[in-house]
Design a protein around this motif. Structure first.
Motif, short mmCIF file in Angstrom:
data_model
loop_
_atom_site.label_atom_id
_atom_site.label_comp_id
_atom_site.label_asym_id
_atom_site.label_seq_id
_atom_site.Cartn_x
_atom_site.Cartn_y
_atom_site.Cartn_z
N ILE A 24 -0.53 -44.06 -56.28
CA ILE A 24 -1.25 -43.86 -55.73
C ILE A 24 -0.45 -42.67 -54.78
O ILE A 24 -0.84 -41.64 -54.69
N PHE A 25 0.35 -42.60 -54.57
CA PHE A 25 1.67 -41.31 -54.13
C PHE A 25 2.06 -40.12 -54.77
O PHE A 25 1.80 -39.08 -54.21
N LYS A 26 1.95 -40.56 -56.17
CA LYS A 26 2.19 -40.23 -57.48
C LYS A 26 1.05 -39.19 -57.97
O LYS A 26 0.92 -38.04 -57.78
N PHE A 27 0.31 -40.10 -58.18
CA PHE A 27 -1.23 -38.88 -58.47
C PHE A 27 -1.89 -38.29 -57.49
O PHE A 27 -1.99 -37.46 -57.96
N LEU A 28 -1.62 -38.40 -56.07
CA LEU A 28 -2.03 -37.59 -54.72
C LEU A 28 -1.62 -36.49 -54.29
O LEU A 28 -1.08 -35.69 -54.30
N ASN A 29 -0.02 -36.68 -55.37
CA ASN A 29 1.36 -35.70 -54.67
C ASN A 29 1.51 -35.23 -53.63
O ASN A 29 1.00 -34.44 -52.76
N LEU A 30 1.43 -36.09 -52.99
CA LEU A 30 2.04 -35.88 -51.66
C LEU A 30 3.24 -35.90 -50.96
O LEU A 30 4.06 -36.38 -52.28
N SER A 31 3.51 -35.90 -50.02
CA SER A 31 5.02 -36.12 -49.59
C SER A 31 5.25 -37.12 -48.76
O SER A 31 5.89 -36.44 -47.65
N LEU A 32 4.28 -37.85 -48.48
CA LEU A 32 4.45 -38.68 -47.86
C LEU A 32 5.33 -39.84 -48.22
O LEU A 32 5.37 -40.33 -49.24
N PRO A 33 5.86 -40.41 -47.18
CA PRO A 33 6.52 -42.02 -47.65
C PRO A 33 5.74 -43.06 -48.15
O PRO A 33 4.60 -42.64 -47.69
N ILE A 34 6.26 -43.69 -49.04
CA ILE A 34 5.05 -44.60 -50.01
C ILE A 34 4.69 -45.35 -48.85
O ILE A 34 3.22 -46.40 -49.67
N GLY A 35 5.36 -45.80 -47.76
CA GLY A 35 5.15 -46.74 -46.77
C GLY A 35 3.74 -46.97 -46.07
O GLY A 35 3.41 -46.83 -45.51
N ILE A 36 3.05 -45.14 -46.11
CA ILE A 36 2.49 -44.32 -45.47
C ILE A 36 1.21 -45.35 -46.42
O ILE A 36 0.03 -45.47 -45.83
N ILE A 37 1.19 -44.74 -47.35
CA ILE A 37 0.24 -45.14 -48.41
C ILE A 37 0.19 -47.64 -48.70
O ILE A 37 -0.90 -47.21 -48.53
N THR A 38 0.98 -47.63 -48.45
CA THR A 38 1.12 -49.48 -48.38
C THR A 38 0.46 -49.64 -47.05
O THR A 38 -0.36 -50.35 -47.42
N SER A 39 0.78 -48.72 -46.17
CA SER A 39 -0.19 -48.91 -44.16
C SER A 39 -1.27 -48.40 -44.86
O SER A 39 -2.52 -49.19 -44.49
N ILE A 40 -1.59 -47.67 -45.00
CA ILE A 40 -2.95 -47.14 -45.37
C ILE A 40 -3.96 -48.17 -47.08
O ILE A 40 -5.79 -48.55 -46.70
N ILE A 41 -3.54 -48.67 -47.49
CA ILE A 41 -4.11 -50.28 -48.49
C ILE A 41 -3.85 -51.23 -48.10
O ILE A 41 -5.28 -51.95 -47.42
N GLY A 42 -2.70 -51.70 -46.88
CA GLY A 42 -2.81 -52.49 -46.26
C GLY A 42 -3.54 -52.71 -45.27
O GLY A 42 -3.94 -54.30 -44.82
N THR A 43 -3.68 -52.13 -44.34
CA THR A 43 -3.63 -52.45 -42.52
C THR A 43 -5.70 -52.75 -43.24
O THR A 43 -5.89 -54.21 -42.04
N PRO A 44 -6.45 -52.17 -43.64
CA PRO A 44 -7.55 -52.84 -43.72
C PRO A 44 -7.97 -54.16 -44.19
O PRO A 44 -8.39 -55.04 -44.03
N ILE A 45 -7.00 -54.17 -45.09
CA ILE A 45 -6.66 -56.20 -46.63
C ILE A 45 -6.38 -57.29 -44.68
O ILE A 45 -6.93 -57.92 -45.12
N PHE A 46 -5.37 -56.64 -44.44
CA PHE A 46 -4.93 -57.34 -42.66
C PHE A 46 -5.67 -57.87 -42.19
O PHE A 46 -6.38 -58.74 -41.83
N ILE A 47 -6.46 -56.60 -42.14
CA ILE A 47 -7.93 -56.88 -40.85
C ILE A 47 -8.50 -57.77 -41.01
O ILE A 47 -9.34 -58.30 -40.23
#
Length: 112
Positions: free
Chosen positions: A81-104
């Motif tokens: 997802i990080f590479k597909f969206l070509n973002l300059s964000l750390p991969i940790g941000i992507i994992t938190s965006i995906i993981g936070t709703p799952i954890f809640i």
């Protein structure tokens, strides 16, 4: 007492709803503290075992194998997802965006 059913715990005089709310708040604080110290990618270590346990109940051999497979898959999915969206964000941000709703969802499902 929390491992008993609600009816059994109530028969011992244990106020389940009150303690579930207290433990929910404590788990949110402990989760935020562990993510602060371990980093956002360490957040995977909080999500994956719960998902694996929901799928395998108490078969610990399967839980360990599933934890390895799910955690690797989760990191690869986040990286893609990080590479597909070509973002300059750390991969940790992507994992938190995906993981936070799952954890809640896992926390709310467990404490109902």
């Amino acid at each position: 007492m929390l491992s008993l059913s609600d009816e059994e715990a109530l028969s011992f005089g244990f106020d389940i709803k009150r303690y579930k709310k207290i433990f929910l708040i404590i788990s949110f604080f402990l989760t935020s503290i562990s993510v602060y110290f371990a980093g956002i990618i360490g957040f995977i270590g909080l999500i994956v075992p719960h998902i694996s346990r929901m799928l395998n109940d108490d078969n610990y051999n399967s839980i360990i194998i599933d934890c390895i497979g799910f955690s690797v898959s989760f990191i690869i999915l986040s990286f893609l997802i990080f590479k597909f969206l070509n973002l300059s964000l750390p991969i940790g941000i992507i994992t938190s965006i995906i993981g936070t709703p799952i954890f809640i969802i896992i926390l709310l499902r467990y404490f109902r």
